[in-house]
Design a protein around this motif. Sequence first.
Motif, PDB file in Angstrom:
ATOM      1  N   THR A  17       0.852  -1.193   0.000  1.00  0.00           N
ATOM      2  CA  THR A  17       0.000   0.000   0.000  1.00  0.00           C
ATOM      3  C   THR A  17       0.884   1.238   0.000  1.00  0.00           C
ATOM      4  OG1 THR A  17      -0.122   0.079   2.432  1.00  0.00           O
ATOM      5  CG2 THR A  17      -1.819  -1.189   1.281  1.00  0.00           C
ATOM      6  N   GLN A  18       0.509   2.197  -0.829  1.00  0.00           N
ATOM      7  CA  GLN A  18       1.191   3.484  -0.919  1.00  0.00           C
ATOM      8  C   GLN A  18       0.138   4.485  -1.390  1.00  0.00           C
ATOM      9  OE1 GLN A  18       4.516   3.536  -3.650  1.00  0.00           O
ATOM     10  NE2 GLN A  18       5.582   5.146  -2.524  1.00  0.00           N
ATOM     11  N   LEU A  19      -0.524   5.153  -0.430  1.00  0.00           N
ATOM     12  CA  LEU A  19      -1.735   5.914  -0.726  1.00  0.00           C
ATOM     13  C   LEU A  19      -1.514   7.424  -0.664  1.00  0.00           C
ATOM     14  CD1 LEU A  19      -4.448   3.885   1.249  1.00  0.00           C
ATOM     15  CD2 LEU A  19      -3.477   3.457  -1.023  1.00  0.00           C
ATOM     16  N   ARG A  20      -2.375   8.127  -1.421  1.00  0.00           N
ATOM     17  CA  ARG A  20      -2.399   9.586  -1.406  1.00  0.00           C
ATOM     18  C   ARG A  20      -3.835  10.050  -1.169  1.00  0.00           C
ATOM     19  NH1 ARG A  20       2.254  11.769  -3.190  1.00  0.00           N
ATOM     20  NH2 ARG A  20       3.680  10.392  -4.344  1.00  0.00           N
ATOM     21  N   SER A  21      -3.994  11.191  -0.557  1.00  0.00           N
ATOM     22  CA  SER A  21      -5.328  11.721  -0.252  1.00  0.00           C
ATOM     23  C   SER A  21      -6.061  12.160  -1.504  1.00  0.00           C
ATOM     24  CB  SER A  21      -5.218  12.905   0.721  1.00  0.00           C
ATOM     25  OG  SER A  21      -4.457  13.957   0.147  1.00  0.00           O
ATOM     26  N   THR A  22      -5.350  12.380  -2.608  1.00  0.00           N
ATOM     27  CA  THR A  22      -6.003  12.767  -3.861  1.00  0.00           C
ATOM     28  C   THR A  22      -6.700  11.592  -4.528  1.00  0.00           C
ATOM     29  OG1 THR A  22      -3.881  12.441  -4.989  1.00  0.00           O
ATOM     30  CG2 THR A  22      -4.450  14.694  -4.295  1.00  0.00           C
ATOM     31  N   ASP A  23      -6.487  10.391  -4.025  1.00  0.00           N
ATOM     32  CA  ASP A  23      -7.122   9.194  -4.574  1.00  0.00           C
ATOM     33  C   ASP A  23      -8.319   8.806  -3.703  1.00  0.00           C
ATOM     34  OD1 ASP A  23      -7.557   7.040  -6.191  1.00  0.00           O
ATOM     35  OD2 ASP A  23      -5.958   5.800  -5.351  1.00  0.00           O
ATOM     36  N   THR A  24      -9.190   7.957  -4.232  1.00  0.00           N
ATOM     37  CA  THR A  24     -10.318   7.447  -3.452  1.00  0.00           C
ATOM     38  C   THR A  24      -9.836   6.361  -2.494  1.00  0.00           C
ATOM     39  OG1 THR A  24     -10.796   5.837  -5.198  1.00  0.00           O
ATOM     40  CG2 THR A  24     -11.957   7.958  -5.288  1.00  0.00           C
ATOM     41  N   PRO A  25     -10.605   6.071  -1.448  1.00  0.00           N
ATOM     42  CA  PRO A  25     -10.214   4.998  -0.530  1.00  0.00           C
ATOM     43  C   PRO A  25     -10.151   3.635  -1.233  1.00  0.00           C
ATOM     44  CG  PRO A  25     -11.908   6.383   0.447  1.00  0.00           C
ATOM     45  CD  PRO A  25     -11.812   6.774  -0.991  1.00  0.00           C
ATOM     46  N   LYS A  59     -11.523  -0.339   5.312  1.00  0.00           N
ATOM     47  CA  LYS A  59     -11.356   0.793   4.406  1.00  0.00           C
ATOM     48  C   LYS A  59      -9.996   1.438   4.664  1.00  0.00           C
ATOM     49  CE  LYS A  59     -13.315   5.403   3.534  1.00  0.00           C
ATOM     50  NZ  LYS A  59     -14.384   6.358   3.938  1.00  0.00           N
ATOM     51  N   TRP A  60      -9.188   1.591   3.605  1.00  0.00           N
ATOM     52  CA  TRP A  60      -7.844   2.157   3.702  1.00  0.00           C
ATOM     53  C   TRP A  60      -7.858   3.555   3.088  1.00  0.00           C
ATOM     54  CZ3 TRP A  60      -3.528  -1.256   5.012  1.00  0.00           C
ATOM     55  CH2 TRP A  60      -3.929  -2.580   5.237  1.00  0.00           C
ATOM     56  N   SER A  61      -7.329   4.545   3.829  1.00  0.00           N
ATOM     57  CA  SER A  61      -7.315   5.915   3.324  1.00  0.00           C
ATOM     58  C   SER A  61      -6.193   6.701   3.987  1.00  0.00           C
ATOM     59  CB  SER A  61      -8.663   6.606   3.573  1.00  0.00           C
ATOM     60  OG  SER A  61      -8.918   6.695   4.963  1.00  0.00           O
ATOM     61  N   THR A  62      -5.985   7.925   3.535  1.00  0.00           N
ATOM     62  CA  THR A  62      -4.997   8.822   4.131  1.00  0.00           C
ATOM     63  C   THR A  62      -5.504  10.243   4.044  1.00  0.00           C
ATOM     64  OG1 THR A  62      -2.712   9.622   3.993  1.00  0.00           O
ATOM     65  CG2 THR A  62      -3.769   9.008   1.928  1.00  0.00           C
ATOM     66  N   THR A  63      -5.051  11.074   4.965  1.00  0.00           N
ATOM     67  CA  THR A  63      -5.407  12.495   4.932  1.00  0.00           C
ATOM     68  C   THR A  63      -4.285  13.340   4.336  1.00  0.00           C
ATOM     69  OG1 THR A  63      -4.531  12.935   7.150  1.00  0.00           O
ATOM     70  CG2 THR A  63      -6.830  12.184   6.993  1.00  0.00           C
ATOM     71  N   GLN A  64      -3.167  12.713   3.950  1.00  0.00           N
ATOM     72  CA  GLN A  64      -1.978  13.439   3.516  1.00  0.00           C
ATOM     73  C   GLN A  64      -1.680  13.161   2.036  1.00  0.00           C
ATOM     74  OE1 GLN A  64      -0.316  15.491   5.654  1.00  0.00           O
ATOM     75  NE2 GLN A  64      -1.770  14.961   7.271  1.00  0.00           N
ATOM     76  N   ASN A  65      -0.949  14.063   1.446  1.00  0.00           N
ATOM     77  CA  ASN A  65      -0.505  13.901   0.055  1.00  0.00           C
ATOM     78  C   ASN A  65       0.980  14.261  -0.041  1.00  0.00           C
ATOM     79  OD1 ASN A  65      -0.712  13.413  -2.721  1.00  0.00           O
ATOM     80  ND2 ASN A  65      -1.152  15.583  -3.156  1.00  0.00           N
ATOM     81  N   PRO A  66       1.838  13.425   0.524  1.00  0.00           N
ATOM     82  CA  PRO A  66       3.274  13.737   0.556  1.00  0.00           C
ATOM     83  C   PRO A  66       3.918  13.631  -0.823  1.00  0.00           C
ATOM     84  CG  PRO A  66       2.883  11.530   1.381  1.00  0.00           C
ATOM     85  CD  PRO A  66       1.533  12.143   1.174  1.00  0.00           C
TER      86      PRO A  66
END
Length: 539
Positions: A372-380, A516-523
Motif C-alpha cells: 500500500t502506498q496511498l495519497r489523499s487525492t485518490d479514493t479509498p 477501508k484504507w485511506s490517508t489524509t496526507q498527500n506527501p
Amino acid sequence: DEAMLTLELKVPPFMHNISYDIQFFSMEYPDYVGSQYNDKVTVTVNSPSKGVSTYVFDVNSGDFVFESSDIPGTGFDLFAVRWSWWQHKWVPTSPSYPDTVTTTVYWSDDAGASALITRQHPVAPNETITITFDIRDVGDNQFDSAVFIDNVRFLGYGFTNIRALKTWQDVNGGTLEPGDRIHYMVTISNSGTISQPNNPGNEFEDFIPANTTYVAGSVTATSGTANYDSNENKITWNGVIPGESSVLISFDVVVDSDLEHTSIISNQGTVFWDVDEDGVNEAQELTDDPTVDDGVDQDGDGETGDDDPTIAVVLLYNISEMLEGFSDDTPEEAAYQDYHGFDWFETSVGSAESCFEVAGGYYYSTLNSFKTQLRSTDTPHYWNYTFNWMSGLSLSWWTVNFTCGNSSETADLILSFRNSSGVEIARLKFEYLPTGADPPNNYAPVLYYLDSNDVWNQLHSDFQNGFLFNGWYMLRVEQNGTSRLNYSLYRVNVGLTDKKSDSNLGTSLSELTQVKWSTTQNPVVAPMFFWDEHRVGFS
C-alpha cells in the motif's frame, strides 16, 4: 323514442375503474312522477374480466332534485301556462308575473333534472370494454327527455408487485453438518395495492436442493395451500396474495449423512405471478437471500441484490482460522482468497495516484505480499470479507504482519473496520512523526487506535517513543466479550510489545465485512507498507 351512444375503449395499464358524470333532464318531472310516464337512462359497461354492470335511473328513481327555475339555459327551463279568467285567454306564467286576483305568484315548473351524478364501474387493465349510454321514452312519446354525459375517464390506479425472500436455519445449531435439519422460510410479499389472484398453475414452486431429503409433513403456509410434490421433488403453493400483504411458506430438509467433503446446499424458489391482471401468471420472481449480493443479475432487472440463491455450506470440520498469504495472487493486481471454493477475501486495486496491489519479491514468509502506498487525492481502497456462508461460526480475531520504513515528511495511513451497513468497528492510524534524527529519513511511523471517546491511543513498539522502525511487526485485533476489543502489537523475534483493551466503536468484530484504507496526507513521496500472512480466526 330511443337514442343510444356506444363507446369501445381500451383500458390503460394499471387502471381498474371507468367513471363518468351524467345528468338526466325530463319534461315528465314533476307532473308525472309516480305514473307510467317514466323516461329512463341506462348505462351498461361490458368488461371481459368483470362482466356486465349497469346503472339505471328514471323519473321515478328519486334522483331528480332540480326544477325548471334551477336550470336556466338548458332548454328544460320550462313553465306551465294557465287560463286567465279575467282576461279570457291563456297567458304565460313566469316568476315576475303576478296573479292580479290573488296578488301571489302563480307560475309553475314544467320540467326538471337530476344532479350531476358520478358513477363508476369495475374494469381490468389492458382489456377492451364497451360502454353504452341509452335513453328512451317509457309510456308515451310526447314529453322530451335528455341526458348530459361528461368526463368519461379511467380511475383506480393500482398494481401488483411481488418480491420473495428466502432464509434458512440450522435446527441442530452450530455449524451445518451432515445429518442436520434445515428449516427454510419463504416470504412472498405483494407491496402493490392489487391482489395477486389464485390463477391456473402454481403461484410458487421450490425444488428440494441436492444433497438433502424433504422432511415429510413439514411444509406449512400462513394462507393458501402448500404441498410437497413427490413426483417432482418440489414444494408448491397456490393462493391469493392481497395487496400490501404477504404469505409465509416454510418447510424442512435433512442434509444427507453420507457427504464426504465440504458442500454447498443451494436453493432458490420461483414465484409465478400476474403482472398485467389478465388471469395468467406470465411473470416470474426468484427468491432472494437478503443477506447476500452475489453481483449477478439473474432476472435481468438491472439489480444484483434481489435474486440471490439461498446457500448453506456443510462443513465436515470446524474452521478455526483462514489465511491469505498472497502467494497464489498475481503481482500488481488485486488479491483474492477462497476456502475450498468459497470466496472469503478480495481487495480493490490501486490507481495511477496510489499503489494498492499484490507485491512480488518482498514478503514475510510466503511468496508475495500486499503493498500500500496511498495519497489523499485518490479514493479509498478496501479489503472485503465474505463470511455469511459460514453457519455457526463467528469471527473473533484479525491479524496481519507488516513492515514499513522511515520517511522525510509527515504522512498517515488509516484503517477503518466496518460492517455491511458502514458501522465502524475499529479504527487504526499509522502516523509519521519526527524522530529528531537528521534528514532525509527523519520521520517514522507510530501506531494508534481510536477509542469510544474519539481519542487516539498509541500502541508502542519496544523502540524509543514507540516508533515502528524498519522490521516486521504483527498487529492483532481481537473481540473481548460482547463490547470490547483487544489491540496487540508484536515485533518479530521480540514478541508482544504492547496490548490495550477498549470498547468497540459501533459494533462487534464478528460483523466485519470491510477494511477501508485511506490517508489524509498527500506527501511528495508516499510511504510504502507491505502486508503479509493475513489471518482471521473464528469461534
